[in-house]
Design an enzyme around this catalytic site. Structure first.
Site, PDB file in Angstrom:
ATOM      1  N   ARG A  90       9.244  -2.706   5.380  1.00 30.73           N
ATOM      2  CA  ARG A  90      10.327  -1.961   6.045  1.00 30.73           C
ATOM      3  C   ARG A  90      11.066  -2.875   7.005  1.00 30.73           C
ATOM      4  NH1 ARG A  90       7.871   1.665  10.821  1.00 30.73           N
ATOM      5  NH2 ARG A  90       6.131   0.328  11.403  1.00 30.73           N
ATOM      6  N   GLY A 123       9.800   2.897   4.285  1.00 32.53           N
ATOM      7  CA  GLY A 123      10.638   1.800   4.785  1.00 32.53           C
ATOM      8  C   GLY A 123      11.344   2.106   6.087  1.00 32.53           C
ATOM      9  N   ARG A 173      14.866  -7.291  15.835  1.00 32.86           N
ATOM     10  CA  ARG A 173      13.834  -8.061  16.514  1.00 32.86           C
ATOM     11  C   ARG A 173      14.156  -9.544  16.441  1.00 32.86           C
ATOM     12  NH1 ARG A 173       7.840  -6.786  14.603  1.00 32.86           N
ATOM     13  NH2 ARG A 173       8.269  -8.021  12.762  1.00 32.86           N
ATOM     14  N   ARG A 180       3.367 -15.988   9.595  1.00 29.90           N
ATOM     15  CA  ARG A 180       2.103 -15.394  10.038  1.00 29.90           C
ATOM     16  C   ARG A 180       0.960 -16.076   9.310  1.00 29.90           C
ATOM     17  NH1 ARG A 180       4.167  -9.765  10.072  1.00 29.90           N
ATOM     18  NH2 ARG A 180       6.383 -10.059   9.743  1.00 29.90           N
ATOM     19  N   ASP A 249      -1.915 -10.469   9.221  1.00 32.02           N
ATOM     20  CA  ASP A 249      -0.465 -10.409   9.016  1.00 32.02           C
ATOM     21  C   ASP A 249       0.262 -10.146  10.328  1.00 32.02           C
ATOM     22  OD1 ASP A 249      -1.959  -7.922   8.449  1.00 32.02           O
ATOM     23  OD2 ASP A 249       0.014  -6.996   8.444  1.00 32.02           O
ATOM     24  N   ASN A 250      -0.474  -9.829  11.377  1.00 34.93           N
ATOM     25  CA  ASN A 250       0.146  -9.609  12.684  1.00 34.93           C
ATOM     26  C   ASN A 250      -0.185 -10.737  13.654  1.00 34.93           C
ATOM     27  OD1 ASN A 250       1.281  -7.223  11.817  1.00 34.93           O
ATOM     28  ND2 ASN A 250      -0.394  -5.957  12.582  1.00 34.93           N
ATOM     29  N   ASP A 259       4.483  -7.217  16.712  1.00 35.98           N
ATOM     30  CA  ASP A 259       4.123  -5.893  16.193  1.00 35.98           C
ATOM     31  C   ASP A 259       3.447  -5.000  17.234  1.00 35.98           C
ATOM     32  OD1 ASP A 259       5.350  -5.834  13.836  1.00 35.98           O
ATOM     33  OD2 ASP A 259       3.570  -5.895  12.576  1.00 35.98           O
TER      34      ASP A 259
HETATM   35  P1  AMP Z   1       2.059  -3.107  10.355  1.00 33.16           P
HETATM   36  O1  AMP Z   1       0.726  -2.474  10.525  1.00 33.16           O
HETATM   37  O2  AMP Z   1       3.197  -2.387  10.996  1.00 33.16           O
HETATM   38  O3  AMP Z   1       2.037  -4.543  10.730  1.00 33.16           O
HETATM   39  O4  AMP Z   1       2.395  -3.045   8.794  1.00 33.16           O
HETATM   40  C1  AMP Z   1       1.500  -3.467   7.788  1.00 33.16           C
HETATM   41  C2  AMP Z   1       2.185  -3.434   6.449  1.00 33.16           C
HETATM   42  O5  AMP Z   1       2.610  -2.114   6.119  1.00 33.16           O
HETATM   43  C3  AMP Z   1       3.439  -4.292   6.354  1.00 33.16           C
HETATM   44  O6  AMP Z   1       3.472  -4.832   5.062  1.00 33.16           O
HETATM   45  C4  AMP Z   1       4.550  -3.305   6.571  1.00 33.16           C
HETATM   46  O7  AMP Z   1       5.758  -3.743   5.995  1.00 33.16           O
HETATM   47  C5  AMP Z   1       4.010  -2.073   5.869  1.00 33.16           C
HETATM   48  N1  AMP Z   1       4.582  -0.825   6.387  1.00 33.16           N
HETATM   49  C6  AMP Z   1       4.299  -0.213   7.562  1.00 33.16           C
HETATM   50  N2  AMP Z   1       5.005   0.928   7.706  1.00 33.16           N
HETATM   51  C7  AMP Z   1       5.761   1.063   6.580  1.00 33.16           C
HETATM   52  C8  AMP Z   1       6.710   2.043   6.099  1.00 33.16           C
HETATM   53  N3  AMP Z   1       7.025   3.120   6.831  1.00 33.16           N
HETATM   54  N4  AMP Z   1       7.272   1.819   4.894  1.00 33.16           N
HETATM   55  C9  AMP Z   1       6.962   0.746   4.158  1.00 33.16           C
HETATM   56  N5  AMP Z   1       6.090  -0.201   4.545  1.00 33.16           N
HETATM   57  C10 AMP Z   1       5.489  -0.048   5.740  1.00 33.16           C
HETATM   58 MG    MG Z   2       2.875  -6.158  10.877  1.00 30.21          MG
END
Ligand code: AMP
Ligand code: MG
Length: 502
Positions: A90, A123, A173, A180, A249-250, A259
């Site tokens: 997203r 997304g 951002r 990462r 990934d963070n 994040d």
């Molecule tokens: P995050 O925990 O926010 O770092 O996200 C982990 C993964 O989930 C990343 O690949 C993000 O792009 C994906 N992600 C989180 N929220 C969404 C969403 N609402 N739609 C699509 N992908 C998401």
């Molecule tokens: Mg992330």
């Protein structure tokens, strides 16, 4: 229209590492937040970004000239389990700008619609969580902690479905890069060693150019990332910051915090503090953060091994493994040194030397044990120690139920400060002033953040703006912001939970 002087090295140099993609169009863009100081840093004309132009730009409806939006590929260990393909589900990288100081900065959207990496997600993002990124990111920046930052938040006019229907928003951002640990893992998992090398060399050119071309550059990159993370996590620990979702990934290569999802600041000191509703095992608890950082660095090391040694050279592989292991094993020492450096500033010790390390570590550990035993607010405890440095003990003593225990510790601490002054330390008044620059008066307290975001979700931005203004000067005691310095009522602290459903 203000010009974005894009220079998109990632898109240009790393084809195959991303998918070119466009943001979704949204019905009713409205600018909720514009970071004018950051815009100026980026060489943008903030006045041209206010109003409709900015709204439509930052909502993704009208991209600035030169933007080349891409969804970046990455993998990641999430709560210890490996996902070979996450990627920008997203988010979109619009491109890179060279800022006023000559630094290359990524400009990226978050919440700009589905991409090929979205899996089951929509997304999208909601107003509350995106303004949360603003508050916490700007607070971290003001605290002197490396952080990605929010340039803007635009409401989309859409409703985003979460547990409840919520107003949608897009965050813009700014980051030193979005590289990462998980970016490297993506190519290791696919067995694409040539691309791994390309990625590592790109990373070195961007973040550690002094290492470019050196024969041992991949090991040196690992060392550099370990050093940056040691410093970063030590800074987190010294303000009570809990990231909440330290998946690989963070974790950035640049050493910036990224994040701001389920993150939160600790109030009463307790290393086991966890706020995230999904962190049942306490994997990402406050006190676990340095261990997790080391674990994540070991995952980065695994991706660099194939670059450090050819696959068919057994003795070279063994040497590479030994070298990488030595870096990972050195991490706790790097972290401890960075932590103690910060703690000494908070203790008011400015003339300390390595010979004092063991004693100072004991002194600070005994202080933290007191905070823990008496459930003392971490921020106020440290802050009021500065008052005690000037002989005003009452505000500090008010925080402790067992004052005798505190007084015993204070006697030891004062002896140590006297010794510090004998070794060239600054004396009481200057000591207190410097301690107040090491221990903030204000942090984004959870109940204040929640209240500001709830109001913003209902359309009232005033509490968000007031809180943000206060958080921009966290070391200054400004009476008009005194409410923000107070801990949450005990009931609110006990039940506080953060959610990943951002
Ligand atoms: P995050 O925990 O926010 O770092 O996200 C982990 C993964 O989930 C990343 O690949 C993000 O792009 C994906 N992600 C989180 N929220 C969404 C969403 N609402 N739609 C699509 N992908 C998401
Ligand atoms: Mg992330």
């Amino acid at each position: 229209m203000t010009r974005f002087a894009f220079d998109n090295s990632y898109a240009r140099e790393l084809p195959g590492f991303y998918t070119a993609w466009q943001p979704a169009t949204v019905p009713a863009p409205r600018l909720l937040f514009l970071n004018e100081a950051l815009a100026a840093e980026l060489g943008l004309d903030a006045s041209a970004l206010r109003g409709e132009t900015g709204a439509s730009l930052f909502a993704g409806n009208a991209l600035p000239e030169g933007a080349e939006p891409i969804a970046q590929a990455y993998a990641g260990h999430q709560f210890g389990g490996f996902s070979p393909q996450l990627g920008d589900g997203r988010a979109l990288l619009l491109g890179e700008l060279i800022d006023r100081d000559g630094r290359r900065r990524d400009i990226a959207f978050k919440g700009s619609g589905r991409t090929p990496f979205s899996r089951g997600g929509d997304g999208k993002a909601a107003v509350g969580p995106m303004l949360r990124e603003v508050l916490i990111g700007e607070a971290m920046h003001a605290l002197g902690i490396p952080s990605t930052r929010a340039l803007a938040v635009a409401a989309t006019g859409e409703t985003v479905r979460r547990e409840l229907p919520l107003p949608g928003a897009v965050l813009t951002r700014v980051a030193e890069s979005h590289l990462r640990v998980g970016t490297f893992q993506y190519f290791l998992a696919k067995g694409e060693v040539d691309r791994l090398r390309q990625l590592a060399d790109y990373t070195i050119a961007r973040h550690d150019p002094a290492l470019a071309g050196a024969p041992d550059r991949y090991l040196a990159l690992l060392q550099a990332v370990a050093q940056r993370q040691a410093v970063l996590i030590a800074q987190w620990m010294n303000v009570g910051f809990i990231h909440g979702v330290m998946n690989t990934d963070n974790m950035t290569i640049s050493g910036e915090t990224i994040d701001y999802g389920p993150c939160a600041f600790m109030e009463a000191y307790d290393p086991q503090t966890v706020f995230s509703s999904i962190d049942h095992g306490g994997r990402y608890a406050y006190g676990n953060q340095p261990h997790i950082a080391r674990w994540n660095l070991a995952r980065l090391a695994e991706t660099l091994l194939p670059l450090m040694a050819e696959a068919d050279d057994e003795s070279a592989i063994q040497r590479a493994v030994a070298q990488a292991t030595a870096v990972i094993d050195a991490f706790p020492g790097l972290f401890a040194a960075a932590l103690l450096r910060g703690q000494r500033g908070k203790l008011g010790l400015f003339a300390a030397s390595a010979a004092d390390d063991a004693q100072d570590t004991t002194l600070v550990d005994d202080w933290l044990a007191l905070l823990l035993a008496q459930s003392v607010d971490f921020t106020l405890g440290w802050r009021r120690l500065a008052d005690a440095a000037e002989g005003r003990d009452a505000p500090l003593r008010d925080l402790f139920a067992d004052r005798a225990a505190l007084d015993t510790w204070l006697t030891r601490w004062r002896e140590r400060c006297t010794r510090d002054d004998a070794a060239g330390g600054p004396g009481a008044a200057e000591r207190a002033a410097r301690m107040r620059r090491a221990s903030p008066w204000l942090i984004p307290r959870n109940h204040r953040v929640e209240a500001a975001l709830a109001a913003a979700t209902d359309g009232d931005l005033a509490p968000f703006e007031r809180l943000l203004e206060a958080l921009r000067q966290p070391f200054d005691e400004r009476p008009e912001h005194a409410l923000y310095a107070e801990p949450a009522p005990a009931e609110a602290q006990a039940g506080y939970q953060t959610f990943c459903g951002t």
